[in-house]
Design a protein around this motif. Structure first.
Motif, PDB file in Angstrom:
ATOM      1  N   MET A   1       0.839  -1.185   0.000  1.00  0.00           N
ATOM      2  CA  MET A   1       0.000   0.000   0.000  1.00  0.00           C
ATOM      3  C   MET A   1       0.892   1.259   0.000  1.00  0.00           C
ATOM      4  N   THR A   2       0.477   2.264  -0.745  1.00  0.00           N
ATOM      5  CA  THR A   2       1.228   3.515  -0.836  1.00  0.00           C
ATOM      6  C   THR A   2       0.320   4.656  -0.377  1.00  0.00           C
ATOM      7  N   ILE A   3       0.866   5.502   0.504  1.00  0.00           N
ATOM      8  CA  ILE A   3       0.067   6.594   1.062  1.00  0.00           C
ATOM      9  C   ILE A   3       0.731   7.943   0.809  1.00  0.00           C
ATOM     10  N   LEU A   4      -0.091   8.924   0.435  1.00  0.00           N
ATOM     11  CA  LEU A   4       0.352  10.319   0.371  1.00  0.00           C
ATOM     12  C   LEU A   4      -0.008  10.943   1.720  1.00  0.00           C
ATOM     13  N   GLY A   5       0.973  11.528   2.393  1.00  0.00           N
ATOM     14  CA  GLY A   5       0.726  12.213   3.667  1.00  0.00           C
ATOM     15  C   GLY A   5       0.766  13.715   3.453  1.00  0.00           C
ATOM     16  N   ILE A   6      -0.133  14.421   4.129  1.00  0.00           N
ATOM     17  CA  ILE A   6      -0.146  15.891   4.037  1.00  0.00           C
ATOM     18  C   ILE A   6      -0.215  16.451   5.456  1.00  0.00           C
ATOM     19  N   GLU A   7       0.691  17.392   5.755  1.00  0.00           N
ATOM     20  CA  GLU A   7       0.725  17.992   7.102  1.00  0.00           C
ATOM     21  C   GLU A   7       0.834  19.519   6.955  1.00  0.00           C
ATOM     22  N   THR A   8      -0.153  20.221   7.537  1.00  0.00           N
ATOM     23  CA  THR A   8      -0.108  21.693   7.497  1.00  0.00           C
ATOM     24  C   THR A   8      -0.639  22.287   8.800  1.00  0.00           C
ATOM     25  N   SER A   9      -0.333  21.647   9.951  1.00  0.00           N
ATOM     26  CA  SER A   9      -1.014  22.095  11.170  1.00  0.00           C
ATOM     27  C   SER A   9      -0.492  23.419  11.722  1.00  0.00           C
ATOM     28  N   CYS A  10       0.739  23.802  11.339  1.00  0.00           N
ATOM     29  CA  CYS A  10       1.291  25.024  11.937  1.00  0.00           C
ATOM     30  C   CYS A  10       2.052  25.825  10.878  1.00  0.00           C
ATOM     31  N   ASP A  11       3.368  25.852  10.956  1.00  0.00           N
ATOM     32  CA  ASP A  11       4.131  26.680  10.003  1.00  0.00           C
ATOM     33  C   ASP A  11       4.918  25.849   8.991  1.00  0.00           C
ATOM     34  N   GLU A  12       4.791  24.506   9.045  1.00  0.00           N
ATOM     35  CA  GLU A  12       5.427  23.667   8.029  1.00  0.00           C
ATOM     36  C   GLU A  12       4.370  23.209   7.033  1.00  0.00           C
ATOM     37  N   THR A  13       4.716  23.261   5.750  1.00  0.00           N
ATOM     38  CA  THR A  13       3.846  22.692   4.719  1.00  0.00           C
ATOM     39  C   THR A  13       4.576  21.450   4.239  1.00  0.00           C
ATOM     40  N   ALA A  14       3.973  20.270   4.423  1.00  0.00           N
ATOM     41  CA  ALA A  14       4.732  19.056   4.145  1.00  0.00           C
ATOM     42  C   ALA A  14       3.903  18.002   3.429  1.00  0.00           C
ATOM     43  N   ALA A  15       4.587  17.274   2.537  1.00  0.00           N
ATOM     44  CA  ALA A  15       3.958  16.141   1.847  1.00  0.00           C
ATOM     45  C   ALA A  15       4.977  15.013   1.793  1.00  0.00           C
ATOM     46  N   ALA A  16       4.489  13.773   1.867  1.00  0.00           N
ATOM     47  CA  ALA A  16       5.396  12.624   1.839  1.00  0.00           C
ATOM     48  C   ALA A  16       4.712  11.437   1.189  1.00  0.00           C
ATOM     49  N   ILE A  17       5.513  10.574   0.580  1.00  0.00           N
ATOM     50  CA  ILE A  17       4.997   9.324   0.031  1.00  0.00           C
ATOM     51  C   ILE A  17       5.655   8.179   0.799  1.00  0.00           C
ATOM     52  N   LEU A  18       4.824   7.301   1.375  1.00  0.00           N
ATOM     53  CA  LEU A  18       5.333   6.144   2.115  1.00  0.00           C
ATOM     54  C   LEU A  18       4.700   4.873   1.570  1.00  0.00           C
ATOM     55  N   ARG A  19       5.483   3.801   1.627  1.00  0.00           N
ATOM     56  CA  ARG A  19       4.945   2.517   1.158  1.00  0.00           C
ATOM     57  C   ARG A  19       5.195   1.469   2.237  1.00  0.00           C
ATOM     58  N   ILE A  48       2.475  34.059  13.754  1.00  0.00           N
ATOM     59  CA  ILE A  48       1.219  34.804  13.599  1.00  0.00           C
ATOM     60  C   ILE A  48       0.324  33.924  12.718  1.00  0.00           C
ATOM     61  N   PRO A  49      -0.781  33.395  13.280  1.00  0.00           N
ATOM     62  CA  PRO A  49      -1.582  32.387  12.568  1.00  0.00           C
ATOM     63  C   PRO A  49      -1.988  32.791  11.152  1.00  0.00           C
ATOM     64  N   GLU A  50      -2.388  34.031  10.981  1.00  0.00           N
ATOM     65  CA  GLU A  50      -2.843  34.514   9.669  1.00  0.00           C
ATOM     66  C   GLU A  50      -1.696  34.416   8.646  1.00  0.00           C
ATOM     67  N   VAL A  51      -0.499  34.794   9.083  1.00  0.00           N
ATOM     68  CA  VAL A  51       0.673  34.750   8.192  1.00  0.00           C
ATOM     69  C   VAL A  51       0.991  33.291   7.850  1.00  0.00           C
ATOM     70  N   ALA A  52       0.933  32.417   8.867  1.00  0.00           N
ATOM     71  CA  ALA A  52       1.234  30.990   8.644  1.00  0.00           C
ATOM     72  C   ALA A  52       0.271  30.398   7.615  1.00  0.00           C
ATOM     73  N   ALA A  53      -1.026  30.729   7.721  1.00  0.00           N
ATOM     74  CA  ALA A  53      -2.026  30.169   6.806  1.00  0.00           C
ATOM     75  C   ALA A  53      -1.785  30.634   5.369  1.00  0.00           C
ATOM     76  N   ARG A  54      -1.443  31.904   5.209  1.00  0.00           N
ATOM     77  CA  ARG A  54      -1.181  32.416   3.850  1.00  0.00           C
ATOM     78  C   ARG A  54       0.025  31.712   3.226  1.00  0.00           C
TER      79      ARG A  54
END
Ligand code: KG4
Ligand code: ZN
Length: 338
Positions: A1-19, A48-54
């Motif tokens: 199985m292969t999964i795309l992970g997406i993480e954007t809870s704070c100030d990091e924008t991240a994506a990963a592929i794991l198998r 600053i949350p607004e800045v992080a989201a943008r």
């Protein structure tokens, strides 16, 4: 199985592929892409949350696109999309959640909602299939300090956590008092490594309390008192304060974690979160296992998997049976342990 992970809870924008290898259940990391808006937040001394989201909006598609480069045909090869649904900043979380919903709708693939805190624990399971239960996990990050008992992948019990500031927050707030750049954890570690004596002996808050809770907010007051006494701390004072701060925080983390390890006869100790990137903390845990002659094994993720990333979110998803239709997924900034 292969999964795309997406993480954007704070100030990091991240994506990963794991198998996952179905034979030995080993999780293989194929790609792990992280963009951070940390430099922007360093200027303001905090997020600053607004800045992080943008910033999340700017980075999300390029980051996912980059993570796809290890695949020939992402749409065919990816079986599910794992996304952080909380806890975190609502504006930031929404960017990841809405992106995951869009991929899910267009590709007709399920979404696996992941609690960011479980992600920090599951960073330990990447390229590692020898973790035995019961396990005690200590999550130490900028926003959280939690002790968790894992009886197995489906029985996970919260034992205690911080009553006020998180361990990473104690590093960052002390950094502000000492005029160090945000986030201060890595620099305080470096400065502390050049000192050897616990001159200030800051308080070890609630170290002896009859629970698994923590409290770190008093530490910044203790540091402030010393800084006021010194008036203009020089490099040497800053090194010594850094050393004493680390000693105080780590003494409490170790005391409470090993209390849980003994109580639940844990076979594994799992560290996770940004503060787990600290080499001194890892060494102190190893030393304590020897000192107490405990038959548990310490696991700590690679440093780039301790701080926020999407690989840990995809890793948690392999063990999460929840599969959801895109219509059922929403962000929950207050999400915690059940
Ligand atoms: O897990 P993380 O990237 O984000 C949250 O989910 O909070 O953790 C960031 C925190 C910050 O407070 C930072 O100062 C701390 O982890 N940190 C460290 C180290 N590297 C990052 N603290 C102590 N020593 C380090 N080497
Ligand atoms: Zn985190």
């Amino acid at each position: 199985m292969t999964i795309l992970g997406i993480e954007t809870s704070c100030d990091e924008t991240a994506a990963a592929i794991l198998r996952i290898n179905e034979n030995d259940k080993k999780i293989e990391l194929l790609s792990n892409v992280i963009a951070t808006s940390l430099a922007l937040h360093a200027k303001t001394g905090g997020i600053i949350p607004e800045v992080a989201a943008r910033e999340q909006l700017k980075f999300i598609i390029p980051v996912i696109e980059e993570s796809f480069k290890v695949l020939k045909n992402p749409k065919e090869e990816i079986d599910a999309i794992a996304v952080t649904v909380g806890p975190g900043l609502i504006g930031s979380l929404l960017v990841g959640v809405e992106t995951a919903r869009t991929f899910s709708y267009i590709w007709k693939k399920p979404i696996i909602p992941v609690n960011h805190l479980f992600g920090h624990i599951y960073a330990n399971f990447i390229n590692e299939n020898s973790i035995q239960f019961p396990a005690i996990a200590l999550i130490v990050s900028g926003g959280h300090t939690d002790l968790v008992l894992m009886k197995n992948h489906h029985e996970i019990k919260w034992l205690g956590g911080t009553r006020d500031d998180a361990a990473g927050e104690a590093f960052d707030k002390t950094g502000r008092l000492l005029n160090l750049p945000y986030p201060a954890g890595p620099l305080i570690e470096k400065l502390a490594s050049t000192a050897t004596k616990d001159i200030y002996h800051f308080p070890r808050p609630i170290i002896g309390s009859d629970d698994f809770d923590f409290s770190f907010s008093g530490l910044k007051t203790a540091v402030l008192r010393e800084v006021k006494k010194i008036k203009m701390p020089n490099d040497n004072d800053i090194k010594n304060i850094s050393f004493s701060l680390q000693q105080a925080i780590f003494a409490v983390l170790i005391k409470k974690t090993f209390k849980a390890v003994r109580k639940y006869n844990a076979k594994s100790i799992l560290l996770g979160g940004g503060v787990a990137a600290n080499q001194t903390l890892r060494e102190k845990f190893e030393q304590e296992i020897k000192n107490q002659n405990i038959g548990a094994t310490l696991f700590v993720p690679a440093k780039n998997l301790c701080t926020d990333n999407a690989a840990m979110i995809a890793a948690a998803a392999f063990f999460n049976p929840d599969r959801a239709d895109w219509r059922k997924i929403s962000a929950n900034p207050e999400l915690y342990f059940d």
